[in-house]
Write a protein that holds these residues in place. Structure first.
Motif, mmCIF file in Angstrom:
data_model
loop_
_atom_site.group_PDB
_atom_site.id
_atom_site.type_symbol
_atom_site.label_atom_id
_atom_site.label_comp_id
_atom_site.label_asym_id
_atom_site.label_seq_id
_atom_site.Cartn_x
_atom_site.Cartn_y
_atom_site.Cartn_z
ATOM 1 N N ALA A 37 -1.788 15.190 3.322
ATOM 2 C CA ALA A 37 -2.985 15.136 2.406
ATOM 3 C C ALA A 37 -3.025 13.850 1.908
ATOM 4 O O ALA A 37 -4.322 13.306 1.510
ATOM 5 N N ALA A 38 -2.028 13.110 1.719
ATOM 6 C CA ALA A 38 -2.032 11.651 1.498
ATOM 7 C C ALA A 38 -1.998 10.592 2.689
ATOM 8 O O ALA A 38 -1.966 9.487 2.396
ATOM 9 N N ARG A 39 -2.272 10.973 3.818
ATOM 10 C CA ARG A 39 -2.291 10.237 5.101
ATOM 11 C C ARG A 39 -1.023 9.341 5.167
ATOM 12 O O ARG A 39 -1.006 8.329 5.488
ATOM 13 N N MET A 40 0.199 9.994 4.888
ATOM 14 C CA MET A 40 1.639 9.551 5.049
ATOM 15 C C MET A 40 2.348 10.520 5.795
ATOM 16 O O MET A 40 2.682 11.567 5.450
ATOM 17 N N PHE A 41 2.566 9.956 7.080
ATOM 18 C CA PHE A 41 3.175 11.055 7.992
ATOM 19 C C PHE A 41 4.488 11.014 7.896
ATOM 20 O O PHE A 41 5.242 9.788 8.212
ATOM 21 N N PRO A 42 5.371 11.943 7.548
ATOM 22 C CA PRO A 42 6.834 11.827 7.114
ATOM 23 C C PRO A 42 7.418 11.800 8.687
ATOM 24 O O PRO A 42 7.402 12.328 9.598
ATOM 25 N N LYS A 98 1.485 8.496 -5.477
ATOM 26 C CA LYS A 98 0.791 9.765 -5.824
ATOM 27 C C LYS A 98 1.509 11.096 -5.474
ATOM 28 O O LYS A 98 0.997 12.276 -5.991
ATOM 29 N N LEU A 99 2.605 11.168 -4.757
ATOM 30 C CA LEU A 99 3.532 12.035 -4.445
ATOM 31 C C LEU A 99 4.183 12.712 -5.430
ATOM 32 O O LEU A 99 4.744 11.882 -6.369
ATOM 33 N N THR A 100 4.187 14.014 -5.519
ATOM 34 C CA THR A 100 5.360 14.797 -6.623
ATOM 35 C C THR A 100 6.269 15.552 -5.654
ATOM 36 O O THR A 100 7.464 14.956 -5.951
ATOM 37 N N PHE A 139 2.847 18.951 3.581
ATOM 38 C CA PHE A 139 1.479 19.364 3.343
ATOM 39 C C PHE A 139 1.082 17.991 2.553
ATOM 40 O O PHE A 139 -0.025 17.491 2.652
ATOM 41 N N GLU A 140 1.779 17.714 1.440
ATOM 42 C CA GLU A 140 1.343 16.839 0.456
ATOM 43 C C GLU A 140 1.488 15.330 0.914
ATOM 44 O O GLU A 140 0.207 14.650 0.818
ATOM 45 N N MET A 141 2.355 15.197 1.872
ATOM 46 C CA MET A 141 2.346 13.866 2.570
ATOM 47 C C MET A 141 1.142 13.899 3.568
ATOM 48 O O MET A 141 0.635 12.771 3.537
ATOM 49 N N THR A 146 1.125 -1.013 0.034
ATOM 50 C CA THR A 146 0.023 0.052 0.049
ATOM 51 C C THR A 146 0.960 1.074 -0.023
ATOM 52 O O THR A 146 0.487 2.289 -0.671
ATOM 53 N N ALA A 147 1.922 1.215 0.935
ATOM 54 C CA ALA A 147 2.983 2.455 0.976
ATOM 55 C C ALA A 147 3.606 2.654 -0.596
ATOM 56 O O ALA A 147 3.455 3.867 -0.951
ATOM 57 N N SER A 148 3.744 1.671 -1.296
ATOM 58 C CA SER A 148 4.260 1.874 -2.583
ATOM 59 C C SER A 148 3.279 2.623 -3.565
ATOM 60 O O SER A 148 3.564 3.463 -4.354
ATOM 61 N N VAL A 149 2.041 2.051 -3.427
ATOM 62 C CA VAL A 149 1.223 2.638 -4.146
ATOM 63 C C VAL A 149 0.566 4.162 -3.854
ATOM 64 O O VAL A 149 0.598 5.075 -4.912
#
Length: 253
Positions: free
Chosen positions: A102-107, A10-12, A98-100, A3-6
């Motif tokens: 918004a993607a529910r990925m905590f840096p 989405k991130l740029t 912020f992009e992360m 799931t993390a790879s998918v």
């Protein structure tokens, strides 16, 4: 494919900062530092942290004796709220951060402080990021709030608006307190991970004022990160900060 790879696809803006955690490379000394940090904090937190934080700590499988494996943390966290603890190379620019969110990925940084810096490190390490932040991401409402916060900030272009939204983050995610069963409990990572800051709240340190949460006041309160916080804002529920983010969105931009 994980799931993390998918999701990372989405991130740029944040993509260049994503790394893999080499969990097996942590030394016995680094694991010992983690263990000592956790053992120092938990007695106080078991009495004074929000129940949401304490529940989250166990739900995501954090252990006192060893540093967290972020892949394993995310495996437990994702089914609960769709959030992941995603390893990054270090401090992120605001737009990538912020992009992360918004993607529910905590840096999440993967380095651990040295023994000489046990009390304080100026840059967030894995103890601050995982121990301090990630247990809260197991709570659905808090998770929704944080994702929406990221989306709102990602869409803002005015620097003054971004600074005001930064204060909302500071007084919730970093230095948030909540009233639970008539008592002030901590949930912000800056309080969770710092014995000194947390004690300042618990003992109502000199000059500290805990006010009822008020969005307008929060957005207007200038932050001085170099000293103990003189003012904090207590919420009544996590729905309150989710709704406050929506209200801020309607005011700014």
């Amino acid at each position: 494919m994980s799931t993390a790879s998918v999701q990372s696809g989405k991130l740029t803006t944040a993509q260049p900062y994503l790394i893999e955690q080499d969990w097996a490379a942590y030394t016995p000394e680094q694991n010992a530092i983690w263990s000592e940090l956790v053992s120092r904090r938990m007695p106080q937190l078991e009495k004074h942290a929000s129940q949401v934080y304490l529940d989250g700590f166990h739900k995501i499988g954090l252990k006192q004796e060893e540093l967290p494996n972020l892949r394993e943390v995310s495996k437990r966290l994702f089914p609960l709220t769709g959030w992941q603890s995603t390893p990054v190379s270090g401090f992120l620019p605001a737009d990538a951060f912020f992009e992360m969110l918004a993607a529910r990925m905590f840096p999440t940084t993967t380095w651990i402080r040295s023994r000489e810096s046990m009390e304080y490190t100026p840059e967030p390490d894995i103890f601050h990021d995982v121990f301090g932040h990630v247990p809260m991401h197991a709570h659905p409402v808090f998770g929704n709030f944080l994702e929406h916060y990221g989306k709102v900030c990602a869409a803002l272009t005015n620097q003054e608006d971004l600074e005001r939204m930064g204060r909302l983050f500071w007084f919730t995610v970093e230095f948030g307190v909540i009233r639970e069963q008539g008592e002030i409990k901590v949930y912000g990572s800056g309080l969770i991970s710092s014995h000194g800051e947390c004690t300042h709240v618990i003992e109502r340190g000199k000059g500290l004022e805990i006010r009822d949460f008020d969005l307008e006041q929060v957005l207007d309160t200038v932050v001085d990160v170099s000293k103990m916080q003189p003012v904090l804002y207590a919420i009544e529920s996590y729905d309150q900060i989710y709704e406050a983010t929506k209200e801020a969105e309607s005011r700014l931009g």
